[in-house]
Design a protein around this motif. Structure first.
Motif, PDB file in Angstrom:
ATOM      1  N   GLN A 128       0.505   1.789   7.309  1.00 49.89           N
ATOM      2  CA  GLN A 128      -0.328   1.059   6.534  1.00 49.89           C
ATOM      3  C   GLN A 128      -0.279  -0.264   5.882  1.00 49.89           C
ATOM      4  O   GLN A 128      -1.003  -0.975   5.590  1.00 49.89           O
TER       5      GLN A 128
ATOM      6  N   ILE B 133      -9.094   2.425  -0.671  1.00 47.95           N
ATOM      7  CA  ILE B 133      -9.224   1.142  -0.663  1.00 47.95           C
ATOM      8  C   ILE B 133     -10.037   0.533   0.547  1.00 47.95           C
ATOM      9  O   ILE B 133     -10.974  -0.135   0.453  1.00 47.95           O
ATOM     10  N   ARG B 134      -9.322   0.889   1.747  1.00 43.92           N
ATOM     11  CA  ARG B 134      -9.969   0.259   2.953  1.00 43.92           C
ATOM     12  C   ARG B 134     -11.425   0.985   2.906  1.00 43.92           C
ATOM     13  O   ARG B 134     -12.513   0.050   3.323  1.00 43.92           O
TER      14      ARG B 134
ATOM     15  N   THR C 121      -4.168   3.375   0.120  1.00 39.09           N
ATOM     16  CA  THR C 121      -4.627   2.338   1.214  1.00 39.09           C
ATOM     17  C   THR C 121      -5.872   2.756   1.680  1.00 39.09           C
ATOM     18  O   THR C 121      -6.757   1.941   2.062  1.00 39.09           O
TER      19      THR C 121
ATOM     20  N   GLN D  55      -6.804  -6.145   7.444  1.00 41.52           N
ATOM     21  CA  GLN D  55      -5.468  -5.695   7.331  1.00 41.52           C
ATOM     22  C   GLN D  55      -4.841  -6.744   6.066  1.00 41.52           C
ATOM     23  O   GLN D  55      -4.010  -5.933   5.182  1.00 41.52           O
TER      24      GLN D  55
ATOM     25  N   LEU E 146      -6.101  -5.773   2.689  1.00 43.15           N
ATOM     26  CA  LEU E 146      -5.418  -4.708   2.240  1.00 43.15           C
ATOM     27  C   LEU E 146      -3.844  -4.868   1.794  1.00 43.15           C
ATOM     28  O   LEU E 146      -3.539  -4.133   0.719  1.00 43.15           O
TER      29      LEU E 146
ATOM     30  N   ASP F  44      -2.675  -3.870  -2.101  1.00 41.47           N
ATOM     31  CA  ASP F  44      -1.565  -3.187  -2.247  1.00 41.47           C
ATOM     32  C   ASP F  44      -0.539  -3.966  -3.265  1.00 41.47           C
ATOM     33  O   ASP F  44       0.155  -3.081  -3.683  1.00 41.47           O
TER      34      ASP F  44
END
Ligand code: HEC
Ligand code: HEC
Length: 261
Positions: A109, A155-156, A152, A235, A238, A242
């Motif tokens: 993740q 959220i993605r 995650t 990425q 994210l 996070d």
């Protein structure tokens, strides 16, 4: 009989309580029917945070997890639950058992750079609709604690395909006025006769239904889909989101208010 009960109490409050396969299976069944809706079938997260990372914002002892389950997390969608003592113990044991695959999950993740991610957040105008700390707008949900409150994966999905799950508080509505003007915003209130919305300039607008042409309930999110970010950009973004876990002290305040130790 009584003695046996006392013995059980002692054994069940001890952290080192030996769980049987059956206890864990019971805990899993309880989890599936009460928690999976938000935390995913096996705790990988969803609307709620992942519980399999070996990392608990609200504390990772049996007692901490138990308190969260019994008290909920005020101000979030985490509800409070009432379980029988044994059912609760089995559930807590199951939740803790989820962290076994921790390293694998984490590695998959979090392969991004949060500092670059922050720039991507700024460059894409996210703050015109979202607030982090005291900065930004409150048109969309506050993201100050998004890393604590959502997985995650969720959220993605929220970034690349925001319409996939729209929190009820952020349903979109478009009103077509008598003179044909379209006004779109977040639905704040609605009854048989009227609808109230907050438009993108943060203004509240109220309409009487018999004075407008049409009220349309949007099935699409009011957030544009960011589906053309490069994989690495996504990425990084994210990874940044996070890190947003709010102020831990603020969390402690909430706990104190609720009387949670
Ligand atoms: C309606 C959605 C929802 C349901 C149902 C739900 N949760 Fe949660 N849960 C959340 C959210 C959202 C949070 C994050 C709260 C926050 O922002 O701190 C959370 C947080 C938690 C935490 C704390 C995580 C941490 O990092 O400390 C635990 C433990 C937890 N939930 C367990 C459960 C268990 C066990 C159940 C079922 C009995 C359950 N939850 C049901 C939404 C839910
Ligand atoms: C035009 C306003 C707007 C912009 C710009 C915008 N968002 Fe959103 N966002 C929203 C709204 C409204 C929602 C709630 C509805 C939904 O979930 O689709 C939302 C939801 C979200 C959620 C889910 C929050 C939750 O708790 O469910 C995340 C994460 C998010 N946005 C991140 C971003 C990021 C990152 C950017 C920039 C790349 C961005 N948004 C840009 C309006 C916006």
């Amino acid at each position: 009989m009584k003695l046996a009960r006392i013995a059980m109490l002692i054994c069940c409050t001890a952290a080192a309580r030996g769980q049987t396969e059956q206890d864990l299976a019971d805990g899993k069944a309880t989890f599936r029917s009460n928690c999976a809706f938000c935390h995913g079938l096996v705790g990988g997260g969803g609307r709620g945070p992942a519980l399999n990372l070996g990392r608990f914002l609200h504390g990772s002892t049996d007692q901490d997890i138990q308190s969260v389950i019994q008290g909920g997390v005020p101000g979030t969608t985490m509800p409070s639950f009432e379980f029988e003592k044994e059912e609760l113990a089995n559930l807590v044991a199951y939740v803790r058992s989820l962290s076994g695959e921790r390293s694998k999950v984490k590695a998959r993740q979090l392969g991004g750079d949060p500092i670059t991610g922050r720039k991507i957040y700024e460059q894409n105008g996210c703050s015109t609709c979202h607030r982090i700390g005291s900065e930004g707008s409150v048109f969309g949900p506050d993201l100050t604690r998004i890393g604590a409150g959502r997985s995650t994966e969720y959220i993605r999905e929220s970034v690349v395909n925001p319409s996939s799950d729209i929190p009820e508080d952020y349903a979109g509505v478009t009103v077509i006025t008598e003179d044909g003007k379209h006004v779109t915003g977040v639905r704040i209130n609605e009854d048989t006769f009227s609808v109230q919305l907050r438009d993108s300039s943060q203004n509240f607008q109220m309409f009487q239904k018999d004075e407008v042409q049409q009220v349309i309930h949007e099935t699409k999110s009011l957030m544009p889909a960011y589906n053309s970010l490069a994989p690495q950009e996504l990425q990084d973004l994210l990874a940044y989101l996070d890190t947003l876990r709010g102020d831990l002290n603020a969390g402690a305040e909430v706990k104190k208010e609720k009387g949670i130790r």
